[in-house]
Scaffold this active site. Sequence first.
Site, PDB file in Angstrom:
ATOM      1  N   SER A  15      49.495  52.858 -76.112  1.00  0.00           N
ATOM      2  CA  SER A  15      50.372  53.451 -75.095  1.00  0.00           C
ATOM      3  C   SER A  15      51.639  53.950 -75.787  1.00  0.00           C
ATOM      4  CB  SER A  15      50.707  52.415 -74.027  1.00  0.00           C
ATOM      5  OG  SER A  15      51.312  51.307 -74.622  1.00  0.00           O
ATOM      6  N   ILE A  21      55.835  63.738 -72.474  1.00  0.00           N
ATOM      7  CA  ILE A  21      56.576  64.787 -73.199  1.00  0.00           C
ATOM      8  C   ILE A  21      55.622  65.909 -73.619  1.00  0.00           C
ATOM      9  CG2 ILE A  21      58.006  65.267 -75.245  1.00  0.00           C
ATOM     10  CD1 ILE A  21      59.365  63.519 -73.119  1.00  0.00           C
ATOM     11  N   TYR A  56      62.767  46.648 -66.242  1.00  0.00           N
ATOM     12  CA  TYR A  56      62.202  46.153 -67.500  1.00  0.00           C
ATOM     13  C   TYR A  56      60.688  46.387 -67.576  1.00  0.00           C
ATOM     14  CZ  TYR A  56      66.593  43.726 -68.432  1.00  0.00           C
ATOM     15  OH  TYR A  56      67.902  43.435 -68.678  1.00  0.00           O
ATOM     16  N   ASP A 150      40.946  51.205 -70.823  1.00  0.00           N
ATOM     17  CA  ASP A 150      41.504  50.168 -69.942  1.00  0.00           C
ATOM     18  C   ASP A 150      40.622  50.050 -68.701  1.00  0.00           C
ATOM     19  OD1 ASP A 150      43.647  50.158 -71.633  1.00  0.00           O
ATOM     20  OD2 ASP A 150      45.048  51.138 -70.243  1.00  0.00           O
ATOM     21  N   CYS A 384      76.451  54.997 -57.980  1.00  0.00           N
ATOM     22  CA  CYS A 384      75.841  54.116 -56.983  1.00  0.00           C
ATOM     23  C   CYS A 384      76.500  52.734 -57.004  1.00  0.00           C
ATOM     24  CB  CYS A 384      74.331  54.069 -57.161  1.00  0.00           C
ATOM     25  SG  CYS A 384      73.492  53.671 -55.629  1.00  0.00           S
ATOM     26  N   LEU A 385      75.847  51.711 -57.581  1.00  0.00           N
ATOM     27  CA  LEU A 385      76.512  50.416 -57.643  1.00  0.00           C
ATOM     28  C   LEU A 385      77.834  50.541 -58.401  1.00  0.00           C
ATOM     29  CD1 LEU A 385      76.110  47.358 -56.934  1.00  0.00           C
ATOM     30  CD2 LEU A 385      75.296  47.060 -59.261  1.00  0.00           C
ATOM     31  N   HIS A 510      72.888  59.618 -57.017  1.00  0.00           N
ATOM     32  CA  HIS A 510      72.485  59.608 -58.434  1.00  0.00           C
ATOM     33  C   HIS A 510      72.440  61.029 -58.986  1.00  0.00           C
ATOM     34  CE1 HIS A 510      71.080  55.353 -58.693  1.00  0.00           C
ATOM     35  NE2 HIS A 510      71.010  55.513 -57.378  1.00  0.00           N
ATOM     36  N   GLU A 512      72.355  61.951 -61.951  1.00  0.00           N
ATOM     37  CA  GLU A 512      71.542  62.032 -63.175  1.00  0.00           C
ATOM     38  C   GLU A 512      70.133  62.567 -62.908  1.00  0.00           C
ATOM     39  OE1 GLU A 512      72.463  59.295 -61.636  1.00  0.00           O
ATOM     40  OE2 GLU A 512      71.045  57.639 -61.813  1.00  0.00           O
TER      41      GLU A 512
HETATM   42  N1  GLN Z   1      72.443  47.797 -54.849  1.00  0.00           N
HETATM   43  C1  GLN Z   1      73.233  48.864 -54.304  1.00  0.00           C
HETATM   44  C2  GLN Z   1      72.703  49.328 -52.957  1.00  0.00           C
HETATM   45  O1  GLN Z   1      71.577  49.081 -52.606  1.00  0.00           O
HETATM   46  C3  GLN Z   1      73.309  50.028 -55.277  1.00  0.00           C
HETATM   47  C4  GLN Z   1      71.975  50.661 -55.546  1.00  0.00           C
HETATM   48  C5  GLN Z   1      71.960  51.527 -56.787  1.00  0.00           C
HETATM   49  O2  GLN Z   1      72.826  51.420 -57.667  1.00  0.00           O
HETATM   50  N2  GLN Z   1      70.966  52.370 -56.897  1.00  0.00           N
HETATM   51  O3  GLN Z   1      73.423  49.932 -52.207  1.00  0.00           O
END
Ligand code: GLN
Length: 538
Positions: A15, A21, A56, A150, A384-385, A510, A512
């Site tokens: 893998s 890519i 992870y 697999d 976000c967070l 987000h 990004e």
């Molecule tokens: N845990 C936070 C929420 O649910 C932020 C989520 C995040 O960073 N994607 O609002």
Amino acid sequence: MNQTKYIFVTGGVTSSLGKGIIAASLAKLLQARGYRTTIQKFDPYINVDPGTLNPYEHGECYVTDDGAETDLDLGHYERFLNVPTSQANNVTTGRVYLSVIEKERRGEFLGKTVQVVPHITNEIKERMQLLGKSGDYDIVITEIGGTVGDIESLPYIESVRQLVWELGENNGIVIHLTLVPYLAAAGELKTKPTQHSVKTLMESGIKADILVCRTEHELSQDLRQKLALFCNVKKEAVIQSIDASTIYDVPNLMLEEGLDKVALKKLDLPEKNTPDLSQWNEFLHKLKNPKHEVNIGLVGKYVELQDSYKSILEAFIHAGAANETKVNVISIHSEYLDAKTAEEQLKDLDGILVAPGFGGRGIEGKIETVRYARENNIPFFGICLGMQMAVIEYSRNILGYADANSTEMNEGTPHPVISIMEEQKNITDKGGTMRLGAWKCHIKENTLAHKIYGKTDILERHRHRYEFNGDYLDALENAGLKASGINPDTGLVEIVELKNHPFFIGVQYHPEYKSTVANPHPLFVSFVAAAVKNKVCC
Ligand code: GLN
């Protein structure tokens, strides 16, 4: 062109060879030749989508405009092609089974025994052709996750076999990606693992049309000939994929190797024009010839695994090139950062990004980071967070609400400056239930956000359950933390910023996910520019 053509990409030997890519690079070349191309990924795991997976496990969970939580490879597809993907571009075994079982419960199989073949394979084949049948694409590239051989990949391989046969000659081809390892002791590249992998594929009834060989060293003509002979492909269809210094080199490497030409020939399609990669190459030139260099701290709790913040790292590459700046992203573990160590860990940074995340682990380190960036005038970007932490930090240290928190971390906090969204209160299922996908945001004029975006109405992608608590809006704004972006329909605060600071911005969404080579995200571009300025001036 009426018949959509299909290219399937399978992987062998090991893998992590970079099927995503290779698929994205081929798609880029075909797109640059004038073919409407899309890519989809089929993942053999049983989760219905990767939304419930810890980063992870498979790295970041990517989010599309239509609110699908998907594999991170879709991020590569968008970054390379600059065309949005959707729910249909990512299918898992869990989704396939869920839908077959729901059909069974509705009685759609008319009393038949429901089996892997034909019911699961039919469902897979139907989904493999969904985008192709929309009429929007000339070529659909399908990446099959996992490695040939697999157990869990078997239904996909069987579906590819059937589909290639059903589509008929020149309408569906298979590219097999393998590894040609270099044995230092023998001083040789070895073809045997590739031979075995191609054989495994053949045992399932699939003959690879093209071999893409990952390698650390150039493949000699002799070795290509040997691979061609033993793997039953033409020599021109043995494509070398040598390790590159950046993934963005791969389209050019594939162009040199002729991957697009061989694929078009097998699909009986004209080569059309030579791919125009001028914009792409301009980006590469800037990326490789930077005039400045900055160190940006990425403060999060999943920093051990690079793939956890994949889209953020790629957005920095796009924004770095746009600024002709080499961006060194320094990962900082928020769990091991506190008031005592903040100075030591953060003092040499030119900019600080506080990452998205879930749960309480490491949040005090994030709050401490925001304080340090705010007090020391270091460009700050919260996502976000990260934005929620900026609100908490300001409430604690400026408004004096020492116990301010998010109800995600402390349900009983007397100052819930971040609280669960109304519509989330009665939701108990975790999968696919967050506020997801593209939502509107209205940006106020005369704000940093407005200066950055250059417009008032934007659409950005979300993935959260908690929000800025409107009860604290006036208090926070009066104290200097301005809400510069608001959802026009719900009133939800989307962007916060500080005036008397070189660059301090937090976004609930987000950005990004929307940064591509062709369109680097303006927030990242401005943040990197602020970091360059900060380095020069201070
Ligand atoms: N845990 C936070 C929420 O649910 C932020 C989520 C995040 O960073 N994607 O609002």
